[in-house]
Scaffold this active site. Structure first.
Site, short mmCIF file in Angstrom:
data_model
loop_
_atom_site.label_atom_id
_atom_site.label_comp_id
_atom_site.label_asym_id
_atom_site.label_seq_id
_atom_site.Cartn_x
_atom_site.Cartn_y
_atom_site.Cartn_z
N ASP A 293 0.83 -1.21 0.00
CA ASP A 293 0.00 0.00 0.00
C ASP A 293 0.86 1.26 0.00
O ASP A 293 2.07 1.22 0.26
CB ASP A 293 -0.93 -0.02 1.22
N ASP A 357 -10.51 1.46 -3.77
CA ASP A 357 -11.03 1.06 -2.46
C ASP A 357 -12.55 0.97 -2.46
O ASP A 357 -13.13 0.46 -1.50
CB ASP A 357 -10.59 2.06 -1.39
#
Length: 554
Positions: A293, A357
């Site tokens: 990430d 997301d």
């Protein structure tokens, strides 16, 4: 690169967190149209491509001139028309003042610019980029495992009993890879602390990962783990020991974003710390996959008062390369608060992109549609999210969510330990369908039909021999006409007959109060009829999708 006069419009993409890659089309006018990104990563508002096209260009026809940049740092795309009507298109890395200072005899290697021309519309552009990407020697060769990521199932609540319960249902469904997300290391019980300390938290995992990985492997699944190695929390052992290891601008206060600072990977000691700690975890435990990430924008990116975005970008490429060299079977997913690092630079170091997301299937229909303009579906993480969705709060049927997730590297992002038996059964048949058809889904030609009703999408994939195809008809919003537009297809052999039928791997869609057309149960028609006349569309309720199989008859 020069553009001909007949190129009269541009298409590029804009967005934000959870809403990436929205298309924007405009006329080329005198002056310079610039799409730049100063995030220190490609970013959510990054245009993965700048495309010049004629006014009539659509998915299936018309000319297009497309470029993309093989770079994950600051970038600029531009289209220019000057006073004499000369036109050009280009892209480059953005270098900050003083970022590259060449000494005598030194040189600067610019990021590669990839360009494609199509006389067959935007799908022709996609075909060229997909073919190029698939032709790389490092492109993933094995079947893309059905993946369950546990972030939206457990968040920071790491409990071995809970995770085993999820693993048990995952194995029953047919999941092939289980990924443990944020919260396993250091003092990481929230997003306020722990980044930089890549050591298993003994309070949360007193015996490490050995038992849980063994349980997952015994159930026939791979194990994946989350990292965010480019960042550090001020509340971490690493920062307390080495506050000088972060990117900063000297006398100014450090820029804290999402409780994170950016670790200076251009510092050899900081680079070695991340590499060795991550590699140690991968060595101690049999980890098959990492989700990497990057949860903040890189600003004030300076090393010894010299701009460092370029070297920071090159450093993450080196880090990924070294991790794969040390762990040859390792696969890496590129995530950056969702789809904030989806580009043709990092693609040579990773095996999968997290598209967004936002797992809301209605939003994913558009996002996946346009991310696939450049990136082939087998590299795009497409998951079935929970309902209601955690980003939008919208409730959507499992059938719609599953059909949407099918067209990519499919997976699940949902606490399946709490689902009903009927949902479990539907996921099981959907997982089997994905596995049976992923070779077609991940090697076929992507097709987006120029459907006559803007409230619906018709798209799919067809194999190279034009013998098999799978299409989705997705009703995004209510149709405005009594009868939806006909479903017509492309790229079939006009002289061959095809069997066409609807299939329901995760349950049937919801129809309006009108009997659906009889062809759904099966019909045989020629390719010419299917392309020129088509089939009557069922009247689906909004936020529903129908899966259609087309197979050439013997």
């Amino acid at each position: 690169m020069p553009l001909p006069d007949r190129a009269s419009q541009t298409l590029d993409f804009a967005g934000r967190w959870s809403n990436e890659r929205n298309p924007q089309r405009r006329d080329i006018a005198t002056g310079v149209w610039v799409r730049d990104s100063y995030e220190g990563r490609s970013g959510h508002n990054f245009t993965i491509s700048e495309i010049a096209l004629t006014e009539s260009t659509n998915f299936s026809s018309g000319e297009a001139w497309a470029i993309s940049l093989a770079w994950s740092g600051n970038s600029k795309f531009m289209v220019e028309r000057i006073w004499d009507r000369t036109q050009s298109i280009g892209a480059s890395e953005i270098l900050l003042p003083g970022e590259v200072i060449l000494k005598p005899g030194e040189s600067y290697q610019a990021p590669a610019l990839l360009a494609a021309y199509s006389s067959a519309g935007l799908d022709g552009v996609s075909e060229r980029f997909h073919s190029h990407i698939r032709g790389r020697t490092l492109h993933p060769k094995r079947a893309r495992p059905l993946t369950l990521n546990m972030w939206e199932a457990i968040y920071f609540d790491h409990d071995a009993t809970k995770i085993k319960a999820i693993a048990e249902v995952a194995a029953e469904i047919g999941v092939e890879r289980l990924v443990l997300d944020d919260g396993w290391f250091g003092a990481r019980r929230s997003d306020h602390a722990g980044l930089g300390d890549w050591i298993v938290n003994k309070k949360v995992w007193p015996n490490g990962f050995t038992a849980i990985i063994s349980d997952i492997h015994e159930r026939g699944m791979e194990f994946g783990l989350w990292f965010e190695g480019e960042m550090v929390n001020p509340d971490s052992d690493l920062y307390r020991a080495h506050p000088d290891w972060v990117l900063n601008t000297g006398g100014h206060s450090e820029n804290n974003w999402r409780h994170e600072l950016v670790l200076d990977l251009t510092n050899a000691a900081a680079f070695s710390h991340v590499l060795e700690q991550v590699s140690a975890v991968l060595t101690e435990f049999p980890i098959d996959y990492i989700k990497w990430d990057h949860n903040r924008v890189v600003v004030d990116a300076s090393n010894n008062l010299q701009a460092a975005v370029r070297n920071q970008t090159l450093a993450i490429y080196r880090l990924f390369s070294e991790l794969k060299k040390r762990h040859p079977k390792l696969e890496i997913e590129s995530c950056a608060s969702g789809g904030g690092r989806v580009d043709l630079g990092v693609i040579d170091y990773v095996d999968r992109f997290w598209v967004s997301d936002n797992n809301d299937a209605l939003e994913r229909q558009r996002n996946q549609r346009w991310t696939g303009q450049i990136i082939p579906p087998e590299l795009l993480g497409t998951h079935i999210g929970p309902t209601p969705g955690h980003q939008t709060g919208r409730s959507l049927s499992l059938s719609f969510r599953a059909t949407t997730a099918l067209f990519g590297h499919a997976g699940i992002e949902w606490d399946i330990s709490k689902i009903s038996n009927s949902d479990k059964a539907a996921l099981k048949t959907w997982a089997a369908y994905y596995k049976a058809n992923r070779d077609l889904l991940h090697t076929g030609k992507s097709i987006r039909i120029d459907y006559a009703d803007e409230n619906a999408y018709l798209y799919g994939v067809i194999d190279k021999k034009r013998e098999r195809a799978i299409f989705s008809f997705a009703q995004l919003a209510p149709t405005t006409a009594v009868h939806p537009a006909q479903l017509t297809f492309r790229d079939l052999n006009p002289d061959k007959n095809y069997q066409v039928k609807a299939v329901y791997p995760a349950g049937a869609p919801l129809y309006m109060l009108i009997e659906p057309p009889t062809w759904l149960t099966g019909v045989t028609l020629s390719g010419a009829v299917l392309m020129e006349i088509g089939l009557p569309a069922p009247i689906l309720a909004p936020e529903n999708a129908l899966l259609i199989e087309i197979n050439q008859s013997n």
